[in-house]
Write a protein that holds these residues in place. Sequence first.
Motif, mmCIF file in Angstrom:
data_model
loop_
_atom_site.group_PDB
_atom_site.id
_atom_site.type_symbol
_atom_site.label_atom_id
_atom_site.label_comp_id
_atom_site.label_asym_id
_atom_site.label_seq_id
_atom_site.Cartn_x
_atom_site.Cartn_y
_atom_site.Cartn_z
ATOM 1 N N PHE A 1 -11.983 -2.745 -4.380
ATOM 2 C CA PHE A 1 -11.419 -3.485 -5.516
ATOM 3 C C PHE A 1 -11.192 -4.947 -5.151
ATOM 4 O O PHE A 1 -11.516 -5.860 -5.943
ATOM 5 C CB PHE A 1 -10.112 -2.833 -5.945
ATOM 6 N N MET A 2 -10.627 -5.196 -3.980
ATOM 7 C CA MET A 2 -10.352 -6.570 -3.574
ATOM 8 C C MET A 2 -11.638 -7.372 -3.425
ATOM 9 O O MET A 2 -11.729 -8.512 -3.896
ATOM 10 C CB MET A 2 -9.554 -6.572 -2.266
ATOM 11 N N LEU A 3 -12.634 -6.789 -2.795
ATOM 12 C CA LEU A 3 -13.877 -7.522 -2.557
ATOM 13 C C LEU A 3 -14.644 -7.755 -3.853
ATOM 14 O O LEU A 3 -15.373 -8.749 -3.967
ATOM 15 C CB LEU A 3 -14.736 -6.762 -1.549
ATOM 16 N N ASP A 4 -14.506 -6.867 -4.830
ATOM 17 C CA ASP A 4 -15.163 -7.101 -6.123
ATOM 18 C C ASP A 4 -14.555 -8.282 -6.868
ATOM 19 O O ASP A 4 -15.225 -8.905 -7.700
ATOM 20 C CB ASP A 4 -15.056 -5.840 -6.998
ATOM 21 N N GLN A 5 -13.282 -8.587 -6.597
ATOM 22 C CA GLN A 5 -12.606 -9.713 -7.255
ATOM 23 C C GLN A 5 -12.598 -10.982 -6.410
ATOM 24 O O GLN A 5 -12.062 -12.001 -6.851
ATOM 25 C CB GLN A 5 -11.155 -9.326 -7.579
ATOM 26 N N THR A 6 -13.179 -10.923 -5.221
ATOM 27 C CA THR A 6 -13.131 -12.056 -4.299
ATOM 28 C C THR A 6 -14.378 -12.913 -4.433
ATOM 29 O O THR A 6 -15.501 -12.389 -4.493
ATOM 30 C CB THR A 6 -13.004 -11.553 -2.847
ATOM 31 N N ARG A 7 -14.181 -14.205 -4.476
ATOM 32 C CA ARG A 7 -15.314 -15.129 -4.509
ATOM 33 C C ARG A 7 -15.995 -15.159 -3.149
ATOM 34 O O ARG A 7 -15.357 -15.038 -2.108
ATOM 35 C CB ARG A 7 -14.842 -16.533 -4.887
ATOM 36 N N GLU A 8 -17.287 -15.381 -3.195
ATOM 37 C CA GLU A 8 -18.065 -15.407 -1.954
ATOM 38 C C GLU A 8 -17.643 -16.570 -1.063
ATOM 39 O O GLU A 8 -17.614 -16.449 0.166
ATOM 40 C CB GLU A 8 -19.556 -15.510 -2.282
ATOM 41 N N ALA A 9 -17.297 -17.693 -1.684
ATOM 42 C CA ALA A 9 -16.875 -18.854 -0.889
ATOM 43 C C ALA A 9 -15.583 -18.573 -0.136
ATOM 44 O O ALA A 9 -15.442 -18.959 1.036
ATOM 45 C CB ALA A 9 -16.711 -20.071 -1.798
ATOM 46 N N ASP A 10 -14.636 -17.907 -0.778
ATOM 47 C CA ASP A 10 -13.381 -17.575 -0.099
ATOM 48 C C ASP A 10 -13.605 -16.564 1.022
ATOM 49 O O ASP A 10 -12.983 -16.659 2.089
ATOM 50 C CB ASP A 10 -12.380 -17.016 -1.104
ATOM 51 N N LEU A 11 -14.486 -15.609 0.788
ATOM 52 C CA LEU A 11 -14.791 -14.631 1.830
ATOM 53 C C LEU A 11 -15.464 -15.292 3.030
ATOM 54 O O LEU A 11 -15.136 -14.988 4.192
ATOM 55 C CB LEU A 11 -15.684 -13.528 1.259
#
Length: 257
Positions: free
Chosen positions: A149-159
């Motif tokens: 759930f968290m990774l689906d809502q996370t932007r690629e740049a922030d990751l």
Amino acid sequence: MKSLRWIFLIVLMFAPMLAWAAPIAPITQGSPAGIPVLTVQNAPGGAQNWTLSLQLLALMTVLTVLPAVLLMMTSFTRIIVVLGFLRQALGTQSTPSNQILLGLSLFLTLFVMTPVLNHAYADGVKPYMDGQMGAEQAVPAAAAPFKRFMLDQTREADLQLFTHLANEQPYASKDDVPFRVAMPAFVTSELKTAFQMGFMLFVPFLIIDLVVASVLMSMGMMMLSPTIISLPFKIMLFVLVDGWTLLLGTLAGSFYT
């Protein structure tokens, strides 16, 4: 009589101290009044004994940290920040109150997180309670839906930012991302999304404030606060567009897109 009364009061005052200073009889191995202990094997041939009081202390420590960790892994952050921006944009000071905003945010978070909680219960909690899975396997299985759930809502740049800060190489898949990277990246993305939604909320109410301020200036009523005049118009606009339904529906729907 007065002297006896004072002596009696002094004895009562010092009685607890005397009781505290009384020697405590040691608890023998066969005494039934002993505090139950939990034995944890650290290495072959060695063990550590944890008294019940230490167990309760460790449990209470975990329980105090657990709500903060769970709130950072759910949709609560985005919802409460957007509702706070809404109250500031309306200019209604403390209406709705903090208790109402927190309660609404918690129930909307429960609504959004229900599928994730169901997956966590079915994959990790239920097999562990049924004895089909050990704690070492149950904890990662129950945490996996939250990480997805968290990774689906996370932007690629922030990751990528927190992956670089952790001195890690780019991960092959989302399943390889550890929690120590996923959680701060998720919270950063949630705050960014919440501020974007807050900006969109402020725009129509800001236009009303500007119009009211311009009208009052043209009429020479500079001593009258524009906020007092614009507040009823902002409330009327929010009610006419069915603002609560629109806002809460948009918040809940933003996690499924």
